[in-house]
Design a protein around this motif. Structure first.
Motif, PDB file in Angstrom:
ATOM      1  N   LYS A 184       0.819  -1.208   0.000  1.00  0.00           N
ATOM      2  CA  LYS A 184       0.000   0.000   0.000  1.00  0.00           C
ATOM      3  C   LYS A 184       0.857   1.264   0.000  1.00  0.00           C
ATOM      4  O   LYS A 184       0.626   2.170  -0.799  1.00  0.00           O
ATOM      5  N   THR A 185       1.835   1.313   0.906  1.00  0.00           N
ATOM      6  CA  THR A 185       2.717   2.475   0.952  1.00  0.00           C
ATOM      7  C   THR A 185       3.773   2.352  -0.146  1.00  0.00           C
ATOM      8  O   THR A 185       4.527   1.381  -0.173  1.00  0.00           O
ATOM      9  N   LYS A 186       3.828   3.316  -1.044  1.00  0.00           N
ATOM     10  CA  LYS A 186       4.761   3.262  -2.153  1.00  0.00           C
ATOM     11  C   LYS A 186       6.185   3.576  -1.696  1.00  0.00           C
ATOM     12  O   LYS A 186       6.404   4.459  -0.869  1.00  0.00           O
ATOM     13  N   LYS A 187       7.131   2.837  -2.260  1.00  0.00           N
ATOM     14  CA  LYS A 187       8.527   2.980  -1.873  1.00  0.00           C
ATOM     15  C   LYS A 187       9.019   4.405  -2.063  1.00  0.00           C
ATOM     16  O   LYS A 187       9.744   4.953  -1.222  1.00  0.00           O
ATOM     17  N   GLU A 188       8.627   5.041  -3.172  1.00  0.00           N
ATOM     18  CA  GLU A 188       9.097   6.408  -3.424  1.00  0.00           C
ATOM     19  C   GLU A 188       8.606   7.387  -2.365  1.00  0.00           C
ATOM     20  O   GLU A 188       9.281   8.379  -2.062  1.00  0.00           O
ATOM     21  N   ILE A 190       8.142   6.569   0.815  1.00  0.00           N
ATOM     22  CA  ILE A 190       8.979   6.309   1.988  1.00  0.00           C
ATOM     23  C   ILE A 190      10.327   7.011   1.831  1.00  0.00           C
ATOM     24  O   ILE A 190      10.818   7.667   2.755  1.00  0.00           O
ATOM     25  N   VAL A 191      10.912   6.877   0.639  1.00  0.00           N
ATOM     26  CA  VAL A 191      12.213   7.493   0.370  1.00  0.00           C
ATOM     27  C   VAL A 191      12.115   9.014   0.467  1.00  0.00           C
ATOM     28  O   VAL A 191      12.999   9.667   1.026  1.00  0.00           O
ATOM     29  N   LEU A 197      13.319  14.209   6.162  1.00  0.00           N
ATOM     30  CA  LEU A 197      13.707  14.175   7.576  1.00  0.00           C
ATOM     31  C   LEU A 197      15.213  14.257   7.746  1.00  0.00           C
ATOM     32  O   LEU A 197      15.713  14.890   8.682  1.00  0.00           O
ATOM     33  N   GLU A 198      15.950  13.630   6.843  1.00  0.00           N
ATOM     34  CA  GLU A 198      17.414  13.704   6.903  1.00  0.00           C
ATOM     35  C   GLU A 198      17.892  15.131   6.669  1.00  0.00           C
ATOM     36  O   GLU A 198      18.814  15.597   7.345  1.00  0.00           O
TER      37      GLU A 198
END
Length: 212
Positions: A184-188, A190-191, A197-198
């Motif tokens: 459901k949550t797309k990898k892009e 998350i990245v 945040l970084e």
């Protein structure tokens, strides 16, 4: 209350959502403590682009910390879709939105719960001033007030990439717990959240991966 039955994991730790306070939740608590290495802190629970049971997870973490005799405040910062108050059968007439927008002391709206050492601050009533809540200097002043009275503050926030509110609140937090969902949550997404945040020099201290 707290009767959802789902399966999730952080690292290799499985979570049984049917349990009010499980050993797995305590392991997540320990992971957070080891990552932050502080006696007191502000923790935010969010997801990249969808609300994925953050309210329930935030509540379970808050209970786990309260078991250590820590003074815990659970804050509902999801002003447009509040739910913390319903989990604890509390009134949502006044809360975070009212305290910050009106410059009131948060203690006026903090509510004790049936869990020892655990208090909640509901989202409160949304008004025409709500969009300005998170950019007001009153927010920082409120956070300072919270840290003076509580050991652990857990903020349940809206989806990170969908609300600028969450990104503003993150600036005041010591660590972030990110909730993602399998298939459901797309990898892009998350990245993108991780990269933001970084850049903001904010640490992701845990990722809870929902498989159910």
């Amino acid at each position: 209350m707290f009767n959802l039955r789902k399966s999730s994991k952080i690292s290799n730790v499985s979570l049984d959502y049917s349990l009010l306070s499980s050993e797995q939740i305590r392991m997540i608590r320990m992971n957070v403590e080891n990552a932050l290495k502080k006696d007191s802190f502000i923790l935010m629970v969010t997801s990249p682009d969808k609300d994925e049971d953050e309210a329930l997870l935030s509540s379970k973490l808050a209970i786990a910390f309260s078991e250590q005799k820590k003074r815990v405040l659970l804050v509902d910062a999801n002003l447009r879709n509040p739910s913390i108050h319903s989990l604890f059968a509390a009134d949502n007439t006044n809360g975070l939105a009212n305290a910050v927008s009106q410059g009131k002391k948060m203690r006026m709206y903090t509510k004790n719960t049936f869990i020892e050492n655990l208090s909640i601050l509901p989202a409160g009533t949304v008004s025409e001033n709500t969009p300005n809540v998170f950019v007001s200097r009153n927010l920082e002043e409120s956070l300072n007030g919270w840290t003076a009275e509580f050991d652990v503050i857990i903020i349940e926030a809206p989806a990170f990439l969908e609300r600028s509110d969450t990104q503003i609140v993150a600036e005041h937090c010591d660590g972030i717990v990110l909730v993602v969902k399998a298939n459901k949550t797309k990898k892009e997404k998350i990245v993108k959240t991780k990269s933001y945040l970084e850049r903001a020099k904010k640490s992701i201290v845990g990722v809870i991966y929902q498989t159910g």
